[in-house]
Design a protein around this motif. Structure first.
Motif, PDB file in Angstrom:
ATOM      1  N   GLN A  85     -10.112   7.456   2.581  1.00 59.44           N
ATOM      2  CA  GLN A  85     -10.594   6.596   1.494  1.00 59.44           C
ATOM      3  C   GLN A  85      -9.615   6.416   0.344  1.00 59.44           C
ATOM      4  O   GLN A  85      -9.767   5.503  -0.442  1.00 59.44           O
ATOM      5  CB  GLN A  85     -11.881   7.195   0.875  1.00 59.44           C
ATOM      6  CG  GLN A  85     -12.893   7.662   1.875  1.00 59.44           C
ATOM      7  CD  GLN A  85     -13.843   6.555   2.279  1.00 59.44           C
ATOM      8  OE1 GLN A  85     -13.593   5.395   1.983  1.00 59.44           O
ATOM      9  NE2 GLN A  85     -14.924   6.908   2.927  1.00 59.44           N
ATOM     10  N   VAL A  86      -8.679   7.357   0.217  1.00 56.96           N
ATOM     11  CA  VAL A  86      -7.877   7.383  -1.005  1.00 56.96           C
ATOM     12  C   VAL A  86      -6.394   7.241  -0.692  1.00 56.96           C
ATOM     13  O   VAL A  86      -5.886   7.880   0.220  1.00 56.96           O
ATOM     14  CB  VAL A  86      -8.091   8.723  -1.762  1.00 56.96           C
ATOM     15  CG1 VAL A  86      -7.341   8.717  -3.088  1.00 56.96           C
ATOM     16  CG2 VAL A  86      -9.574   8.999  -2.003  1.00 56.96           C
ATOM     17  N   GLY A  87      -5.718   6.393  -1.449  1.00 52.02           N
ATOM     18  CA  GLY A  87      -4.258   6.313  -1.392  1.00 52.02           C
ATOM     19  C   GLY A  87      -3.696   6.851  -2.692  1.00 52.02           C
ATOM     20  O   GLY A  87      -4.245   6.587  -3.758  1.00 52.02           O
ATOM     21  N   LEU A  88      -2.643   7.620  -2.587  1.00 54.88           N
ATOM     22  CA  LEU A  88      -2.077   8.234  -3.796  1.00 54.88           C
ATOM     23  C   LEU A  88      -0.623   7.831  -3.974  1.00 54.88           C
ATOM     24  O   LEU A  88       0.171   7.904  -3.039  1.00 54.88           O
ATOM     25  CB  LEU A  88      -2.152   9.752  -3.690  1.00 54.88           C
ATOM     26  CG  LEU A  88      -3.561  10.352  -3.794  1.00 54.88           C
ATOM     27  CD1 LEU A  88      -3.649  11.638  -2.992  1.00 54.88           C
ATOM     28  CD2 LEU A  88      -3.900  10.627  -5.244  1.00 54.88           C
ATOM     29  N   VAL A  89      -0.285   7.409  -5.174  1.00 56.26           N
ATOM     30  CA  VAL A  89       1.107   7.154  -5.521  1.00 56.26           C
ATOM     31  C   VAL A  89       1.463   8.090  -6.665  1.00 56.26           C
ATOM     32  O   VAL A  89       0.868   8.019  -7.734  1.00 56.26           O
ATOM     33  CB  VAL A  89       1.334   5.700  -5.994  1.00 56.26           C
ATOM     34  CG1 VAL A  89       2.808   5.463  -6.270  1.00 56.26           C
ATOM     35  CG2 VAL A  89       0.811   4.711  -4.969  1.00 56.26           C
ATOM     36  N   PHE A  90       2.406   8.978  -6.405  1.00 51.43           N
ATOM     37  CA  PHE A  90       2.813   9.930  -7.431  1.00 51.43           C
ATOM     38  C   PHE A  90       4.072   9.453  -8.120  1.00 51.43           C
ATOM     39  O   PHE A  90       4.843   8.692  -7.562  1.00 51.43           O
ATOM     40  CB  PHE A  90       3.082  11.300  -6.803  1.00 51.43           C
ATOM     41  CG  PHE A  90       1.892  11.909  -6.153  1.00 51.43           C
ATOM     42  CD1 PHE A  90       0.953  12.582  -6.907  1.00 51.43           C
ATOM     43  CD2 PHE A  90       1.702  11.801  -4.801  1.00 51.43           C
ATOM     44  CE1 PHE A  90      -0.147  13.146  -6.306  1.00 51.43           C
ATOM     45  CE2 PHE A  90       0.593  12.362  -4.186  1.00 51.43           C
ATOM     46  CZ  PHE A  90      -0.332  13.035  -4.943  1.00 51.43           C
ATOM     47  N   GLN A  91       4.275   9.979  -9.301  1.00 50.41           N
ATOM     48  CA  GLN A  91       5.464   9.607 -10.037  1.00 50.41           C
ATOM     49  C   GLN A  91       6.723  10.028  -9.280  1.00 50.41           C
ATOM     50  O   GLN A  91       7.732   9.345  -9.310  1.00 50.41           O
ATOM     51  CB  GLN A  91       5.437  10.283 -11.415  1.00 50.41           C
ATOM     52  CG  GLN A  91       6.574   9.843 -12.300  1.00 50.41           C
ATOM     53  CD  GLN A  91       6.364  10.274 -13.730  1.00 50.41           C
ATOM     54  OE1 GLN A  91       5.466  11.037 -14.027  1.00 50.41           O
ATOM     55  NE2 GLN A  91       7.193   9.774 -14.596  1.00 50.41           N
ATOM     56  N   ALA A 112      -4.693   9.015   9.401  1.00 50.44           N
ATOM     57  CA  ALA A 112      -6.068   8.551   9.216  1.00 50.44           C
ATOM     58  C   ALA A 112      -6.608   7.895  10.482  1.00 50.44           C
ATOM     59  O   ALA A 112      -7.747   7.431  10.510  1.00 50.44           O
ATOM     60  CB  ALA A 112      -6.142   7.583   8.041  1.00 50.44           C
ATOM     61  N   GLY A 113      -5.772   7.853  11.528  1.00 49.97           N
ATOM     62  CA  GLY A 113      -6.200   7.210  12.772  1.00 49.97           C
ATOM     63  C   GLY A 113      -6.423   5.718  12.586  1.00 49.97           C
ATOM     64  O   GLY A 113      -7.242   5.106  13.247  1.00 49.97           O
ATOM     65  N   LEU A 154      -1.058   2.413   0.662  1.00 47.07           N
ATOM     66  CA  LEU A 154      -1.969   1.339   1.060  1.00 47.07           C
ATOM     67  C   LEU A 154      -2.062   1.188   2.581  1.00 47.07           C
ATOM     68  O   LEU A 154      -2.877   0.417   3.085  1.00 47.07           O
ATOM     69  CB  LEU A 154      -1.523   0.014   0.448  1.00 47.07           C
ATOM     70  CG  LEU A 154      -1.730  -0.104  -1.070  1.00 47.07           C
ATOM     71  CD1 LEU A 154      -0.971  -1.297  -1.618  1.00 47.07           C
ATOM     72  CD2 LEU A 154      -3.217  -0.205  -1.406  1.00 47.07           C
ATOM     73  N   ALA A 155      -1.231   1.935   3.315  1.00 46.74           N
ATOM     74  CA  ALA A 155      -1.111   1.728   4.761  1.00 46.74           C
ATOM     75  C   ALA A 155      -2.412   1.982   5.513  1.00 46.74           C
ATOM     76  O   ALA A 155      -2.698   1.324   6.503  1.00 46.74           O
ATOM     77  CB  ALA A 155       0.007   2.595   5.325  1.00 46.74           C
TER      78      ALA A 155
END
Ligand SMILES: Nc1ncnc2c1ncn2[C@@H]1O[C@H](COP(=O)(O)OP(=O)(O)OP(=O)(O)O)[C@@H](O)[C@H]1O
Ligand SMILES: [Mg+2]
Length: 218
Positions: A85-91, A112-113, A154-155
């Motif tokens: 459910q979650v996409g993370l972009v870190f600094q 995530a299959g 976002l993939a």
């Protein structure tokens, strides 16, 4: 509601060293909406994103993701929701150095299959990474690495994208472009976006802005 946060509290340290960081934070985000979180350095923005991203657990309060209460889930339960459910972009990008751009883009989706080669192509094209697909992170500029980080997040088509200072290391023009793309791709995917930022200009581009101070939002 995509995400509902209710009375979140978090402190670090033990005993006399104990330092409250979040002291009752509540917010809501509808699908497809975007929210900027501003606040001084040390005000707790990253802490809040880590809690919402299910990387850490609060001391008190509740988080609901698509109506499901996710606070109280065990590590495996949190990891599963995070993955899907979650996409993370870190600094600090956190790209996998031993994987090419293409490999980095595909990794999260594979985990995530939900690997979808067409979507990866679309992301690579839209993020201007088509020519770099076979390169490794160390062979990319900071702005290019950051675009890979956005694509990777976002993939797997997350419902929620969390971005912690995603343009903090970029020059103004590149940071504008990356932000444009994030907003565009989120809108296309119907994903919600919560972004921590120091930039007033970046914050103003999102649909709403909240300010974190003294452990609370205003
Ligand atoms: N793992 C940790 N252990 C102890 N204290 C921590 C930990 N993580 C964060 N803190 C403290 O919690 C407070 C909030 O940190 P946080 O990283 O959330 O701030 P921030 O708003 O993201 O700051 P910045 O704008 O500098 O990124 C700071 O005082 C920090 O020192
Ligand atoms: Mg931070």
């Amino acid at each position: 509601m995509l995400i509902e946060v209710d009375g979140l509290e978090k402190a670090y340290g033990q005993g006399a060293e104990r330092q409250p960081v979040l002291r009752g934070v509540s917010l809501g985000l509808e699908p497809g909406a975007s929210l900027a979180v501003t606040g001084e350095s040390g005000s707790g923005k990253s802490t809040l994103l880590h809690l919402i991203g299910l990387l850490d657990t609060p001391d008190a309060g509740e988080i609901r993701l698509k109506g499901e209460t996710v606070t109280g889930l065990d590590d495996a339960g949190r990891a599963l929701r995070r993955r899907h459910q979650v996409g993370l972009v870190f600094q600090q990008f956190n790209l996998v150095p031993s994987l090419t751009v293409e490999g980095n883009l595909a990794l999260q989706a594979r985990l995530a299959g939900q690997h979808d080669a067409e979507w990866i192509d679309t992301l690579a094209d839209r993020l201007g990474l088509a020519a770099f697909r076979q390169r490794y992170p160390e062979q990319l500029s900071g702005g290019q690495q950051q675009r890979v980080a956005v694509g990777r997040a976002l993939a797997a088509r997350p419902a929620l994208l969390l971005a912690d200072e995603p343009t903090g290391n970029l020059d103004e023009e590149t940071s504008d472009q990356v932000l444009d793309l994030m907003l565009e791709l989120c809108a296309d995917a119907g994903a919600g976006l919560i972004m921590a930022t120091h930039s007033r200009i970046a914050a103003d581009r999102l649909s709403r802005r909240v300010h974190l101070t003294g452990g609370r939002l205003s």
